[in-house]
Scaffold this motif. Structure first.
Motif, PDB file in Angstrom:
ATOM      1  N   SER A  22     -67.878 190.027  56.775  1.00  0.00           N
ATOM      2  CA  SER A  22     -67.390 189.280  55.615  1.00  0.00           C
ATOM      3  C   SER A  22     -67.221 187.793  55.916  1.00  0.00           C
ATOM      4  CB  SER A  22     -66.041 189.823  55.169  1.00  0.00           C
ATOM      5  OG  SER A  22     -66.161 191.061  54.512  1.00  0.00           O
ATOM      6  N   HIS A  23     -67.572 186.959  54.949  1.00  0.00           N
ATOM      7  CA  HIS A  23     -67.181 185.555  54.995  1.00  0.00           C
ATOM      8  C   HIS A  23     -65.712 185.490  54.624  1.00  0.00           C
ATOM      9  CE1 HIS A  23     -71.446 184.605  55.131  1.00  0.00           C
ATOM     10  NE2 HIS A  23     -71.607 185.329  54.029  1.00  0.00           N
ATOM     11  N   VAL A  24     -64.937 184.746  55.370  1.00  0.00           N
ATOM     12  CA  VAL A  24     -63.494 184.724  55.170  1.00  0.00           C
ATOM     13  C   VAL A  24     -63.003 183.303  54.995  1.00  0.00           C
ATOM     14  CG1 VAL A  24     -61.280 185.163  56.294  1.00  0.00           C
ATOM     15  CG2 VAL A  24     -63.064 186.874  56.393  1.00  0.00           C
ATOM     16  N   HIS A  25     -62.163 183.095  54.006  1.00  0.00           N
ATOM     17  CA  HIS A  25     -61.478 181.816  53.846  1.00  0.00           C
ATOM     18  C   HIS A  25     -60.111 181.970  54.487  1.00  0.00           C
ATOM     19  CE1 HIS A  25     -59.649 178.241  52.250  1.00  0.00           C
ATOM     20  NE2 HIS A  25     -60.771 177.888  51.646  1.00  0.00           N
ATOM     21  N   GLU A  26     -59.891 181.287  55.602  1.00  0.00           N
ATOM     22  CA  GLU A  26     -58.630 181.435  56.339  1.00  0.00           C
ATOM     23  C   GLU A  26     -57.670 180.314  55.998  1.00  0.00           C
ATOM     24  OE1 GLU A  26     -59.066 182.872  60.447  1.00  0.00           O
ATOM     25  OE2 GLU A  26     -61.219 182.652  60.170  1.00  0.00           O
ATOM     26  N   VAL A  36     -67.026 188.894  50.770  1.00  0.00           N
ATOM     27  CA  VAL A  36     -66.133 187.764  51.022  1.00  0.00           C
ATOM     28  C   VAL A  36     -64.691 188.230  50.905  1.00  0.00           C
ATOM     29  CG1 VAL A  36     -67.751 186.002  50.244  1.00  0.00           C
ATOM     30  CG2 VAL A  36     -66.197 187.064  48.590  1.00  0.00           C
ATOM     31  N   ALA A  37     -63.803 187.543  51.610  1.00  0.00           N
ATOM     32  CA  ALA A  37     -62.380 187.878  51.547  1.00  0.00           C
ATOM     33  C   ALA A  37     -61.555 186.601  51.611  1.00  0.00           C
ATOM     34  CB  ALA A  37     -61.991 188.812  52.685  1.00  0.00           C
ATOM     35  N   PHE A  38     -60.506 186.539  50.778  1.00  0.00           N
ATOM     36  CA  PHE A  38     -59.600 185.406  50.724  1.00  0.00           C
ATOM     37  C   PHE A  38     -58.192 185.901  51.003  1.00  0.00           C
ATOM     38  CE2 PHE A  38     -63.136 184.371  48.019  1.00  0.00           C
ATOM     39  CZ  PHE A  38     -63.342 183.010  48.161  1.00  0.00           C
ATOM     40  N   SER A  39     -57.435 185.170  51.813  1.00  0.00           N
ATOM     41  CA  SER A  39     -56.039 185.501  52.048  1.00  0.00           C
ATOM     42  C   SER A  39     -55.276 185.400  50.738  1.00  0.00           C
ATOM     43  CB  SER A  39     -55.442 184.539  53.081  1.00  0.00           C
ATOM     44  OG  SER A  39     -54.031 184.543  53.012  1.00  0.00           O
ATOM     45  N   LYS A  40     -54.573 186.457  50.359  1.00  0.00           N
ATOM     46  CA  LYS A  40     -53.790 186.433  49.115  1.00  0.00           C
ATOM     47  C   LYS A  40     -52.698 185.360  49.196  1.00  0.00           C
ATOM     48  CE  LYS A  40     -51.955 188.068  45.212  1.00  0.00           C
ATOM     49  NZ  LYS A  40     -51.276 189.380  45.230  1.00  0.00           N
ATOM     50  N   GLU A  41     -52.048 185.249  50.324  1.00  0.00           N
ATOM     51  CA  GLU A  41     -50.994 184.259  50.486  1.00  0.00           C
ATOM     52  C   GLU A  41     -51.547 182.843  50.357  1.00  0.00           C
ATOM     53  OE1 GLU A  41     -47.493 183.059  53.722  1.00  0.00           O
ATOM     54  OE2 GLU A  41     -48.986 184.604  54.187  1.00  0.00           O
ATOM     55  N   ARG A  42     -52.678 182.599  50.999  1.00  0.00           N
ATOM     56  CA  ARG A  42     -53.282 181.264  50.937  1.00  0.00           C
ATOM     57  C   ARG A  42     -53.754 180.944  49.520  1.00  0.00           C
ATOM     58  NH1 ARG A  42     -54.119 176.811  50.675  1.00  0.00           N
ATOM     59  NH2 ARG A  42     -55.696 175.509  51.662  1.00  0.00           N
ATOM     60  N   LEU A  43     -54.304 181.916  48.817  1.00  0.00           N
ATOM     61  CA  LEU A  43     -54.761 181.691  47.452  1.00  0.00           C
ATOM     62  C   LEU A  43     -53.584 181.394  46.532  1.00  0.00           C
ATOM     63  CD1 LEU A  43     -57.008 181.703  45.332  1.00  0.00           C
ATOM     64  CD2 LEU A  43     -56.688 184.183  45.112  1.00  0.00           C
ATOM     65  N   ARG A  44     -52.486 182.093  46.743  1.00  0.00           N
ATOM     66  CA  ARG A  44     -51.281 181.852  45.935  1.00  0.00           C
ATOM     67  C   ARG A  44     -50.813 180.398  46.109  1.00  0.00           C
ATOM     68  NH1 ARG A  44     -48.111 185.451  48.159  1.00  0.00           N
ATOM     69  NH2 ARG A  44     -48.503 187.143  46.685  1.00  0.00           N
ATOM     70  N   ILE A  59     -52.594 191.038  53.150  1.00  0.00           N
ATOM     71  CA  ILE A  59     -53.378 191.332  51.959  1.00  0.00           C
ATOM     72  C   ILE A  59     -54.456 190.280  51.741  1.00  0.00           C
ATOM     73  CG2 ILE A  59     -53.304 191.723  49.464  1.00  0.00           C
ATOM     74  CD1 ILE A  59     -51.950 193.881  51.223  1.00  0.00           C
ATOM     75  N   VAL A  60     -55.672 190.752  51.522  1.00  0.00           N
ATOM     76  CA  VAL A  60     -56.780 189.875  51.169  1.00  0.00           C
ATOM     77  C   VAL A  60     -57.318 190.281  49.807  1.00  0.00           C
ATOM     78  CG1 VAL A  60     -57.426 189.428  53.564  1.00  0.00           C
ATOM     79  CG2 VAL A  60     -58.527 191.318  52.325  1.00  0.00           C
ATOM     80  N   LEU A  61     -57.904 189.318  49.134  1.00  0.00           N
ATOM     81  CA  LEU A  61     -58.625 189.568  47.900  1.00  0.00           C
ATOM     82  C   LEU A  61     -60.096 189.550  48.260  1.00  0.00           C
ATOM     83  CD1 LEU A  61     -58.372 189.822  44.727  1.00  0.00           C
ATOM     84  CD2 LEU A  61     -58.860 187.359  44.677  1.00  0.00           C
TER      85      LEU A  61
END
Length: 353
Positions: A349-353, A265-273, A254-256
């Motif tokens: 998309s720019h992605v924050h991994e 842009v997309a951020f990993s939901k797990e990483r953001l948590r 899941i990405v936000l």
């Protein structure tokens, strides 16, 4: 083992870096008046390829037009009544409109995909695509939306019953019909659990099982979110072909995500948590994702310049986030999606991994 199709699931149970920027509308004022259609109110919405490419990529998802019936006369429980049906961990789609809180259980939406509702007297289409894990709300004006039975990138293609204009849900832009090229007005939703939503909004109304249809609302034909199993497993493969593929994340992790007129842009939901806050530099601006621990969801803001990692102080919603710096931050309509689907629509998309 035979190939699994969406029909089997249901029957067994009953241009970005130089992409096209879609403006608020490409039709004349007289055409829009003749066939009312709610359009985007900002500067536009990114489309990563031509509308023709989306039309050519669409395919049948199994059921025909309205074979998956939308809910057009929704009935609601009180929060107390819903307690007899929902467990705290059950997934719900949460909405606040004109001070009215409503929750739409995923176990009901999985069978219908669209609810034509009017919370706070605002006509909206609440949409959910189980194949891509995406929930979005759209202003619908005087029309209602139905399920076309077609998909693109595994994503629900809705249709406007007044003009027969077709719109992929994630794109939010009409790809064919009288209003092709027009972007819908989106309204913010959250994807959370019943227990979290009820705690934040104890006076919420809840979509009831009194839908007028005979469905087994006690189970999900695709699998389970609690725990994750079946179709929803992060490493599971999509069922249908995609226009683009990207292996930066597991297919159904899941990405936000959020998109502006010029980039996504997309951020990993797990990483953001885990982090609570993440910063990502785009081509033109900076994007900040903030985790809402209470709802286990996230919000994405666009800011015009680089900022410190500690710029956000706290907040429980896009309008309540406080900043430690004086920033001209703009809340974007962020929503969760399975990575394969987000990447198929927004491959650059720019992605924050």
């Amino acid at each position: 083992m035979p190939e699994i199709t969406r029909r089997i699931f249901l029957e067994n149970t009953a241009v970005a870096a130089g992409g096209l920027v879609v403006p608020g509308g490409i039709l004349s004022a007289s055409e829009k008046t003749a066939t009312p259609f709610p359009t985007v109110r900002d500067e536009g919405r990114l489309v990563s390829t031509s509308l023709e490419a989306y039309r050519e990529a669409k395919l049948s998802g199994g059921p025909g037009k309205d074979g998956i019936p939308s809910i057009d006369k929704p009935d609601f429980w009180t929060a107390e009544e819903a307690q007899d049906y929902l467990e705290d961990g059950d997934k719900v789609i949460g909405l606040i409109e004109n001070g009215h809180a409503r929750a739409y259980p995923q176990r009901i939406l999985v069978w219908h995909e669209i609810v034509n509702d009017a919370p706070g007297q605002v006509p909206l289409a609440i949409t959910y695509c189980p194949l891509t894990g995406t929930s979005l709300a759209f202003e619908r004006g005087e029309t209602t939306f139905g399920v076309s039975g077609r998909l693109v990138n595994s994503n629900l293609i809705m249709y406007d019953r007044q003009s027969d204009t077709w719109i992929p849900q994630i794109l939010g832009v009409a790809t064919e019909g009288p209003h092709a090229g027009v972007a819908l007005v989106e309204r913010p939703l959250v994807w959370t659990t019943w227990g979290r939503w009820r705690k934040r909004h104890p006076g919420t109304q809840v979509l009831s099982t009194r839908t007028g249809f005979a469905r087994n609302y006690t189970r999900d034909p695709y699998g389970s979110y609690t725990p994750l199993e079946g179709y929803y497993r992060p490493e599971a493969s999509p069922i249908f072909p995609l226009m683009q593929e990207d292996e930066r994340f597991p297919p159904k992790s899941i990405v936000l995500g959020a998109r502006t007129a010029t980039e996504a842009v997309a951020f990993s939901k797990e990483r953001l948590r885990e982090a609570g806050q993440l910063v990502l530099e785009g081509r033109e601006t900076t994007f900040v994702a903030v985790h809402d621990e209470g709802l286990d969801t996230g919000y994405i803001f666009e800011v015009p310049r680089p900022l410190k990692e500690s710029a956000v102080v706290e907040g429980t919603g896009p309008g309540n986030v406080r900043w430690s710096e004086d920033l001209d931050a703009r809340a974007l309509n962020a929503f969760e999606a399975m990575w394969f689907a987000w990447a198929a629509f927004y491959p650059d998309s720019h992605v924050h991994e």
